[in-house]
Every structure is written in structure tokens, then in C-alpha cells.
Design an enzyme around this catalytic site. Sequence first.
Site, short mmCIF file in Angstrom:
data_model
loop_
_atom_site.label_atom_id
_atom_site.label_comp_id
_atom_site.label_asym_id
_atom_site.label_seq_id
_atom_site.Cartn_x
_atom_site.Cartn_y
_atom_site.Cartn_z
N HIS A 111 -10.86 -4.70 10.15
CA HIS A 111 -11.55 -4.43 8.89
C HIS A 111 -12.74 -3.50 9.10
CE1 HIS A 111 -9.24 -7.89 7.48
NE2 HIS A 111 -9.48 -7.45 6.27
N GLU A 136 0.81 -1.23 0.00
CA GLU A 136 0.00 0.00 0.00
C GLU A 136 0.83 1.26 0.00
OE1 GLU A 136 -0.85 -2.54 1.74
OE2 GLU A 136 -2.91 -2.97 1.15
#
Lengths: 426, 408
Positions: free
Chosen positions: B213, B144
Site C-alpha cells: 500500500h 481494476e
Amino acid sequence: MSCAFLSVNIAQPNPLTSNRHSTNAIKLFSPSFLGSTRKLRPHSLSKSLPSPSKSLRSSVFAVSDVVKELKSNLLITKEEGLELYEDMILGRAFEDMCAQMYYRGKMFGFVHLYNGQEAVSTGFIKLLRKDDCVVSTYRDHVHALSKGVPARAVMSELFGKTTGCCRGQGGSMHMFDKEHNVLGGFAFIGEGIPVATGAAFTSLYKRYVLKEADSDAVTLAFFGDGTCNNGQFYECLNMAALWKLPIVFVVENNLWAIGMSHLRATSDPEIWKKGPAFGMSGVHVDGMDVLKVREVAKEAILRARRGEGPTLVECETYRFRGHSLADPDELRDPDEKAHYANRDPITALKKYMIENKLVNESELKAIEKKIDEVVEDAVEFADESPLPPRSQLLENVFADPKGFGIAPDGTYRCEDPKFTQGTAHV
Amino acid sequence: MAATIQGIGATAYSVNSDRFQLPSLRSFSESKGRFFALRSEGKVIGGSRGRNVSPLVTNAVAAKGESATASTSAKPGFNVLFLLRHEVLLFEALREGLDEEMMRDPSVCVMGEDVGHYGGSYKVTKGLAEKYGDLRVLDTPIAENSFTGMGIGAAMTGLRPVIEGMNMGFLLLAFNQISNNCGMLHYTSGGQFKIPVVIRGPGGVGRQLGAEHSQRLESYFQSIPGIQMVACSTPYNAKGLMKAAIRCENPVILFEHVLLYNLKERIPDEEYVLSLEEAEMVRPGEHVTILTYSRMRYHVMQAAKTLVNKGYDPEVIDIRSLKPFDLYTIGNSVKKTHRVLIVEECMRTGGIGASLTAAITENFHDYLDAPIVCLSSQDVPTPYAGTLEEWTVVQPAQIVTAVEQLCK
């Protein structure tokens, strides 16, 4: 819906003990790109490009062998030699002046000087075109100068004046110049490597998506030995090799990350070996010798320009001063410093040129004098330049100042007259 | 002025909202392209079960000098355009927006994990790789920080990348690049380089996805100078905000929500772009201003049904622009109702609600009859167990109670 995904047919990453003269260039891993017409990545394109007369040395090798082969000819012409010399003298004189100015209170904060490493900057950047990009770290003054940013602009920036290349807003660690494609100047190590990867990606994109057939701009990413233990380095090596981005990763291994010796921080200190692990060439070169650096750079840049992918070049170099002007530099062994001082790149080039009768002393003296004047002029210019006014405070935060939002009265905040004065409430 | 016909659907998760954007008269407007200006004469338009409302001042920022009379002279022929709509799910709306922008501008590209061949983990980019190729819809390795930085470098050199975080939480790994480079490079380069990236992805609390998450990154990113943040909540505003974000010269973070991807709505066939800085009036009212965004909008609307039955008249505003706040719409509402309730999914501490509370107090203190109430999620890592998860987020019942308290 399945796409014809080119199966991952990783070519053997370049063997470490290579037969350097194998003419069948080792096929680097070809990326699995499919153009929108579902054709394969145009290998035909690369085939039609001129291939080098010498075999493509995509393997790891020592540069001294390159130099031996060319021993019969000089590595540079007189003009090239003078250009290299002038650039290195400029770098050295500029940095020395920075130190002076810092201690006189003209610039503040963190200033990281490049003394001793000039061969790397000159050796690489003088081979670039204007549209090639350079990405650096906080030790970026000389990279900017080599790329063509005027000394005046850099000095003004260091003084924090509005005429600086970044209007005084960036400072020593953030040298940017759009005209000369200097993409910074980054304060955190490793931060610039992804940006460089992105610039290389744009070059590739322009070629294959926007169909600009002449798009072959190369990006150079400069960073140090400390950065080579950072995740961003490895992630970008992977992506660059995966997509064959036109980038060269230049490691300026000066053996020290502030006070941390490279040997104490790294499990395998030979950084060039990490290239083949990702399927790209890894090269080690003596970074105190501008001619050797230049030879390696030529090949790496050419490889990138031809679309054959990235190279990892480790330059063994040394910084004569401390990490920054605030660093007392007590940890480094004086013998080590003396050893590298004897290999001063400027002295080495001077010796080479005089011994090979390329130039005489007076020509070199003339260059030194000229550079002295350039640096003096830069300081004068910076001194006389105005400091940024209050009105500059809120400019450039956003490319589109509507991003400051809508004020309670319904107008955009950037429409407030006080915005241009720098006193608006945002 | 434009009219909004809002039907409060039977299920909290189906939205029937027709909202039309006037071609802006603002001199700074950057909205190009064809807009259709639909002047509703106040009739209920197909499908809406809602009330028959008269034209309301719902366009957040009335253009200067515009009067009420000018807007209601609608040509009968225009109403035909009402019927040219198609039904989409929210993720399809996002895809449409992305597709249209990619067709319009070849420098727009997408990069992220599994956006290409897989079609996106929430199918937002499905089909785009086949259409535009592997280079324009780039499948990245799992890195990322680096591919976000790569997007930023590409933006500096002329492209307009849309960077997808498979889950917003993964972008925590890219915080270095988002904060240092995305937000600051335009400034530290003295305005030389612009970073027109869009960073998007699903965030928020889902159905038992676990703590990592279920993060709300808007609260972490809001302090970064130089970026804009928007949150979409309906297919209509998802497409409009996606297009606006791509066209914007500033870096924009577009927050989507995991649970909203399957929302269905009929959106216009004609092209439209929404404003990134404006809030959306969801339901005009008189008694209390409820400010919300993203998924909590639906909890609020559910609570609003109950409140209406109990005789309250809440004004619901979807703030949409998380940074900067649209203080005009919000301010007008506060001046009308004098009571504010903020309902958000962020944590209690340092969330968007906290900033909004401060901003409203600072600007509209005199207009408040009661302290601002902010309902946020608990300062708790989102638990896996369904019951616990339910209690960490704000539920409609709590909203109803809060309004009742506020309006005492």
C-alpha cells in the site's frame, strides 16, 4: 447518509433446464441504480417498450429448436440472402488476398486470417446499425469489413500506408474506424472486452443520465475461446450483467488458441454455460451456419437494445488457416480440418439459397466477380498510396499535443517547427 | 507575471500560498472559464507569516512579449478578490474540483471502488453520488483492469470518466489497460479516438501501511507514451490540477498522496484551472535548485527552514508535472543557481528523479557547477515497522546535509 439502495434481490439465474415457453420472462437482476431524483431505475420505461410476441427466451437453449419452429418460413429474403452472401464472399476473398500479399512482401508482422469464420461476422454485424459498436481482437479484418469499413481503407492499413483507416499506425491488429464505430482491433486477448463494456456503458449513460431517450446503441464484443479463460472476460461478464449493459459477448470458439486446444486449456469447455453463472443468458450456436447465427444474433441484439441486458453467445466455428500467417498449423488433425471444410459457411448458404429458389447461380457468380474487383481495386489503391511521411511520426500521440510539454526555451514542444517535420526533440 | 507570497508556516504541513494564474496570453491556451488576474503589489496578504517580497517572476512560463511593467499596474479594486477565499482540506479541494467539473459537463463521470455510497475511501467523492446518482458516480466491483478498460471504452465513445484507484498500487492490476489502451489507442487508431480519462488515486508511503500500500507508481507509468502525469501537493494545486486534468483531451494520471489529504489551505472562491505542464515555484532562491513533488515538498520546505537559518538560500520548485517535465522553469532555475538537488519519494532505480537527472544533464549540462544529486527512497519494499519506514524515505536532515555538500 444512507441511500435507498435497492436490496440485492438477485433473480434466480436462468435455470439450465428451463421451460422454454414460460411467458413470464425471468426477471433478471435489476441493478441498483438511483437516478439523481432518487427514483428507481425506470422499470416503467422498459414496460412501455414493445415486448416480443414470443416469450423472452432468456434461458439457455439450443438453436436447432429455434430453426425448427421457423421451418415453415424461410429465414431470409432474397435481398438479405444476397447481402449475407456478398459479405461472406468479401471476407473470404479479402483474407485470401491478404495471404497472397503477405507472401509477396507487401505486409508484415502478425496477420491473423478469418477464413472459415465468416458466418459469425456476417451473421451478427449485418444486423447492426451504423451507431452500434463492434469490438474485436487481432483477427479483425473481416469484422471491420462487415461493419462497413471500405476494403480500400483496410488494405491500405495492412500495407502500412497513410491512407489506411488508422493512417498506417495501427496495422493488422488495430483496425479502428470512428465513422463506422469499429472500436478496434486489440493485440492482447481479452483487452477489448472491457473497452466494449465501456462503449455499452456510454450507451446506457446517454439514455439515463443525458436523457437521450433514443440511445440504444448496442455493442458487440468478439473474442475467442482462449480469451474465455482470462480474467477480463469474467470481470466484464459480471459488470455487464450487473448493470444490464447493452452488450452481446460473442465467443468465436474455433477450438484452438494458436496450438493450445480448447479442451486442454479449459476445465469446463462449454463456454455458453458460463453466462447463467453471472445471471445472463448463455447460448450455443453452430457458427458455421450463418442463418442460425443470425437468428440467435437477432434475439441477443434485441434484448440488449431493449435494456434487458447482455447475452453470451458461443459460436462453434473453425478457422481454415493457421492462427496467423506465421503459424505452420501442424498440430491440428487433418480429419478435423476436413470435417469443418465440409461445413464451409459460404457453400452452406449458397446451397440453402439455391435449394430454396431464392437466387440462381448466375446472380451469385456476379457477386463473386464484383467482390473480386473490389478486392483488386483495394490492392491497387493500397499499392499506389503513399507511405507515411516523417511528419506523421509525432502526430496523434496526444489528442492535445501540449502533452509533450514545455521545452527549455519556454515554448511548448509542439510549437517547435520541427514538430511537424517529425524531427523535433520530444 | 504573477507574484507569489509564500509563507513558510510554523508547521511543515500547513501551507499559505497565494498563487494566481494570469489569463494566459499563449495562443494555445485552452484554459476557458473566468480567471481572475490578481496583481499583487507585493504586499503580504492576510494570514501569511512570510516575508514581504517584491513581485517576482514566478509564473513559470512568461507569455511572449510580456514585459515587467505591464503586470504591476494593478487596479485597487481588484484586491478585494483576495479576500474571497475559503478554507478547505486537500481532499475537499479535490472534491470541489470534481464537483464543479461534473456540474459543468454532464459527460464527466466517476468510477471506482467505493466512490459512490461510501463516499470514497479518502472521502474525495463524498456526497457526489447523492447529488449526481449512481450511474454518474459508479461503484464498481473489484476489477481494476476491467473497470479501467471500461472507462477507456466509455471515453472513446464520448464520456469523460474519472477513474479512481482506491490506492494507486491497485492500478498495477490495470497496467494492461493503462499502457496498451489508455496510452496507445489514440495513436494506433490514427487519431480517430481520444481518451480523455483521468486516472487518480492516493499513492506514496503512508504511516505504516505496509509494502503493497506504499507504492510509487509514477516510476512505472512514466514510460508509457501518450499519457500525462501530474502530482498534486497542496489544496490549491489539487483543485486546479483536477479541473485541468478533467478538461484535458489527453489521458492524465493524477497522483495524490495518502498523507496529504488533510492539508488545510485557503483557496480562491473564483474558479481557476492550472496548467498541467507547468511546474510551481515554491520558494525562489539563489544557491541551489531543489526539485521535488508531492509529499517530499514538505520535507524540503522543512529542510529549507533549517537551511535558511544556516545561511543558505535554496530555490524550491514543485515540479508538479511528472510527465512531461517543465524544462523551462527547471532550466531557468538551473541557469540561475548552477546546482541541482532532486528530492523524491520514488525508488532510487528508474524513478522520476532518474529521468529528471537525465533530462537536466542532457539539456543544461553546461550550466551545472556540480553533479546533480538525487535523493530518493531506498530500493526496498516499504517495511511495516515505523523506524524502518522512516529510513526508507528521504528525511529533512538528509536534505540539509545534501545541500551543504552540494554548496561546498
